[in-house]
Write an enzyme that holds these catalytic residues in place. Structure first.
Site, short mmCIF file in Angstrom:
data_model
loop_
_atom_site.label_atom_id
_atom_site.label_comp_id
_atom_site.label_asym_id
_atom_site.label_seq_id
_atom_site.Cartn_x
_atom_site.Cartn_y
_atom_site.Cartn_z
N ARG A 80 0.87 -1.22 -0.18
CA ARG A 80 -0.04 0.19 -0.06
C ARG A 80 0.98 1.36 0.09
O ARG A 80 0.40 2.25 -0.66
CB ARG A 80 -1.01 0.00 1.09
N LYS A 183 -2.66 6.35 1.03
CA LYS A 183 -2.63 6.69 2.62
C LYS A 183 -1.61 8.03 2.72
O LYS A 183 -0.44 7.86 3.02
CB LYS A 183 -2.18 5.68 3.39
N GLU A 219 -16.60 6.59 3.13
CA GLU A 219 -15.88 6.02 4.59
C GLU A 219 -16.02 6.61 5.90
O GLU A 219 -16.52 8.06 5.60
CB GLU A 219 -14.57 5.51 4.35
#
Length: 339
Positions: A80, A183, A219
């Site tokens: 990620r 992220k 989210e």
């Protein structure tokens, strides 16, 4: 660590013994360096400060009943971070270097890994930043990768207990084709104002709707959303959601428990049909949702009438934690065991 009350730990920062660093210069990564300093030296024109070239990860190490230390899904975090690097044009860190750095930090801070009975864990924070001087919007030529660790308790004060969430349509977390799927710190900065408003009104977090139409669930501020209905684990599909490693794990566990798994757009109105709902992520694991108040539409969706988590949330939470702490076999190869 006689001065740490392990069972009373909150989710915050406590200084540990060591962190590790690695520099990217002249097109290649240097050697792993171990440091006991909490400080870094930065150029005033570093791209991380001016153009947001910054990405981070979060993962945990657990001390098991057998005394062994387990790091959960380290490789997924490495992958990620590579995705985040591609998203904002930073140098990609090879998976093996990421894993080597994480293991080194855990090994060197073993005395800070909370005991098994405490229910706490060692939170590991890999951070990648652009460090070379750049005035003008261009990617850096030099980068710094850091990994530090700190012992933590539950992310939400009440731990594994249902708490209320709020829908606030006046705020977006990320644009549909922006940085929501990677992220980076900017996504969290964008959630601070709405998050503070929600906290002041007595809510744990904001449940964001899609930025384009405000029709679908996106989210929660710090976590992915999931719902349970008709023996189905349901989680939103969106072009602005960070792919949570915890959510991925829960989907696998739900399927193996005989549930259907659906990753698809979830309209706000569908909240009415859900039997249970929760937020999930590395920090919180699962945070069951008591109710969601749609403050714009003056409507409430209730998921717990007795203040307790629903049976599926409990089952999934217990199963995942049992794997993380080594109480049950890990048939998926998710944990890295340090002997």
């Amino acid at each position: 660590m006689e001065n740490i009350n392990w069972s009373k730990l909150t989710f915050g920062y406590i200084k540990t013994d060591y962190n590790v660093r690695m520099y990217y210069r002249e097109g290649k990564w240097g050697d792993l360096e171990v440091s006991d300093s909490e400080q870094i030296s930065l150029h005033i024109a570093a791209t991380c400060l001016h153009y947001g070239q910054e990405a981070f990860e979060g993962l945990k190490a657990f001390r098991g009943k057998d005394g062994k230390i387990r790091i959960f899904r380290m490789r997924e975090n490495a992958l990620r971070m590579q995705s985040s690097s591609r998203g904002i044009l930073m140098a990609e860190l090879p998976i093996e270097l990421f894993e080597k750095a994480v293991v080194e930090v855990v090994e060197r801070n073993k005395r800070f890994i909370p005991p098994y009975e405490s229910g706490a864990s060692l939170y590991i924070r890999p951070l990648l930043i652009g460090t070379s001087a750049q005035v003008g919007v261009n990617p850096a030529s030099e980068y710094l990768f850091i990994v530090f660790a700190t012992p933590v308790g539950p992310y939400f004060k009440l731990g594994f207990r249902p708490t209320p969430y709020a829908i606030l349509r006046g705020y977006d977390r990320a644009a549909p084709h922006g940085t929501g799927t990677i992220k980076v710190g900017g996504n969290y900065a964008a959630s601070l104002v709405a998050g503070e408003i929600a906290h002041e009104k007595g809510y744990s977090a904001v449940l964001y709707l899609d930025s384009k139409e405000k029709k679908y669930i996106d989210e929660c501020g710090p976590a992915n959303f999931f719902g349970i209905k008709n023996n189905t684990y349901l989680t939103p599909q969106s072009s602005s959601i960070l792919p949570s490693i915890t959510n991925k794990s829960l989907m696998v566990l739900a399927e193996d428990m005989g549930m259907k798994v659906e990753c698809r757009p979830i309209a706000v109105e569908e909240l009415e049909t859900l039997e249970e709902a929760g937020a999930c992520g590395t920090a919180a694991v699962i945070s069951p949702i008591l109710r969601i108040d749609d403050l714009d539409e003056n409507k409430s969706y209730i998921f717990s009438h007795d203040g307790k988590p629903g049976p599926i949330c409990v089952k999934l939470y217990n199963k995942l934690r049992a794997i993380q702490y080594g109480e049950e076999e890990d048939p998926y190869g998710w944990t890295t065991i340090l002997e």
